[in-house]
Structure formats: C-alpha cells, structure tokens
Design a protein around this motif. Sequence first.
Motif, PDB file in Angstrom:
ATOM      1  N   PHE A  77      38.164  36.764  49.656  1.00  0.00           N
ATOM      2  CA  PHE A  77      37.899  35.783  48.599  1.00  0.00           C
ATOM      3  C   PHE A  77      37.869  36.444  47.225  1.00  0.00           C
ATOM      4  O   PHE A  77      38.490  35.955  46.272  1.00  0.00           O
ATOM      5  CB  PHE A  77      36.577  35.057  48.870  1.00  0.00           C
ATOM      6  CG  PHE A  77      36.195  34.099  47.783  1.00  0.00           C
ATOM      7  CD1 PHE A  77      36.915  32.932  47.578  1.00  0.00           C
ATOM      8  CD2 PHE A  77      35.124  34.373  46.947  1.00  0.00           C
ATOM      9  CE1 PHE A  77      36.574  32.040  46.562  1.00  0.00           C
ATOM     10  CE2 PHE A  77      34.771  33.498  45.930  1.00  0.00           C
ATOM     11  CZ  PHE A  77      35.506  32.329  45.735  1.00  0.00           C
ATOM     12  N   GLN A  78      37.169  37.567  47.119  1.00  0.00           N
ATOM     13  CA  GLN A  78      37.054  38.264  45.837  1.00  0.00           C
ATOM     14  C   GLN A  78      38.409  38.741  45.319  1.00  0.00           C
ATOM     15  O   GLN A  78      38.583  38.902  44.109  1.00  0.00           O
ATOM     16  CB  GLN A  78      36.095  39.449  45.958  1.00  0.00           C
ATOM     17  CG  GLN A  78      34.658  39.033  46.132  1.00  0.00           C
ATOM     18  CD  GLN A  78      33.748  40.185  46.557  1.00  0.00           C
ATOM     19  OE1 GLN A  78      34.210  41.247  46.965  1.00  0.00           O
ATOM     20  NE2 GLN A  78      32.440  39.943  46.489  1.00  0.00           N
ATOM     21  N   ASN A  79      39.359  38.945  46.210  1.00  0.00           N
ATOM     22  CA  ASN A  79      40.678  39.428  45.810  1.00  0.00           C
ATOM     23  C   ASN A  79      41.743  38.337  45.874  1.00  0.00           C
ATOM     24  O   ASN A  79      42.937  38.620  45.882  1.00  0.00           O
ATOM     25  CB  ASN A  79      41.066  40.629  46.677  1.00  0.00           C
ATOM     26  CG  ASN A  79      40.223  41.833  46.327  1.00  0.00           C
ATOM     27  OD1 ASN A  79      40.495  42.526  45.368  1.00  0.00           O
ATOM     28  ND2 ASN A  79      39.150  42.061  47.081  1.00  0.00           N
ATOM     29  N   ASP A  80      41.286  37.080  45.909  1.00  0.00           N
ATOM     30  CA  ASP A  80      42.157  35.898  45.836  1.00  0.00           C
ATOM     31  C   ASP A  80      43.160  35.760  46.972  1.00  0.00           C
ATOM     32  O   ASP A  80      44.223  35.169  46.796  1.00  0.00           O
ATOM     33  CB  ASP A  80      42.890  35.853  44.485  1.00  0.00           C
ATOM     34  CG  ASP A  80      41.944  35.682  43.319  1.00  0.00           C
ATOM     35  OD1 ASP A  80      40.966  34.923  43.461  1.00  0.00           O
ATOM     36  OD2 ASP A  80      42.185  36.301  42.264  1.00  0.00           O
ATOM     37  N   TYR A  81      42.818  36.284  48.150  1.00  0.00           N
ATOM     38  CA  TYR A  81      43.674  36.066  49.309  1.00  0.00           C
ATOM     39  C   TYR A  81      43.329  34.751  49.993  1.00  0.00           C
ATOM     40  O   TYR A  81      44.180  34.160  50.657  1.00  0.00           O
ATOM     41  CB  TYR A  81      43.570  37.221  50.304  1.00  0.00           C
ATOM     42  CG  TYR A  81      44.091  38.533  49.755  1.00  0.00           C
ATOM     43  CD1 TYR A  81      45.406  38.653  49.321  1.00  0.00           C
ATOM     44  CD2 TYR A  81      43.273  39.642  49.664  1.00  0.00           C
ATOM     45  CE1 TYR A  81      45.891  39.842  48.805  1.00  0.00           C
ATOM     46  CE2 TYR A  81      43.746  40.848  49.158  1.00  0.00           C
ATOM     47  CZ  TYR A  81      45.054  40.936  48.732  1.00  0.00           C
ATOM     48  OH  TYR A  81      45.534  42.119  48.223  1.00  0.00           O
TER      49      TYR A  81
END
Length: 135
Positions: A77-81
């Motif tokens: 989530f933090q890396n927009d996956y």
Amino acid sequence: MDKPNDIRWQQRFQNFNKAFQYLKDTLTIKEPSDAERAGIIQFYEVAFELAWKTLKDFLTAEGFSVKSPREALKTAFQNDYINNGDLWINALDSRNLSAHTYDEAMAKELVENIKTIYFPLLEDFDEWGKQQINE
C-alpha cells in the motif's frame, strides 16, 4: 528484477488466479446452503492467502524485505501497488477470524462481506497482477 523472484511471484499469481476464479464462480450462488457458504469462505481464505503471498514475492523481487501478511500489505500500500490499505487489513483480520472460529451468524456476515467488500478488492488485485505480468 531478479529472474527467480520475478518468476516466483508470477507462478504464485497464477495459483491465486485459479483460486480467485473458484471464488468468483461460487459467489454466483443466490442462496448458498451451509455447505456452499463454507465453500465460499474456504475459497476466499485460499485466494486471500495467495494474494498476500503473491504480493510478498513481488515485493521481494522489487527489493523489499517483508515477512508477515500485515507487513506485505502495508508495504504494498505504501508503495502504491495496492489501494485501500485499510480494507486489505480488514480482509486479513476477517480471514484470520474465519480460519479459527466458526459460528453461523459470523459465516453469513463474512459471506456478505466477501461479496460486497473483499471480492472487489481481490478483483482489483487480479487486474493489477495481469497488468504487472504484461509490462
């Protein structure tokens, strides 16, 4: 990307996709019996398990180090996956609860949540995985 890790997440994704298709098929049952409800829950548990493990393998191929489902979901989530990090955590909590407890009211509520909340999340993940493979 490192070839063995790249292949590993793709193989895991293929397994996820099979479980996801079984879940999708069972969700077409209008009024599931107790046994069918249990099947829906089981297919959800398997699909969810394969989804987070696919993410873990994908993140490893991208150079991240994650060990737990919660850590994999947060990092993804933090890396927009993935989107909707809170819903993924709720899905994890529901999967954990369903794997260790059973009561009819909880099962009915979980099936409703699978249909309305968690299935769309897994559907988005299925699309994401297909896009990643085609890139």
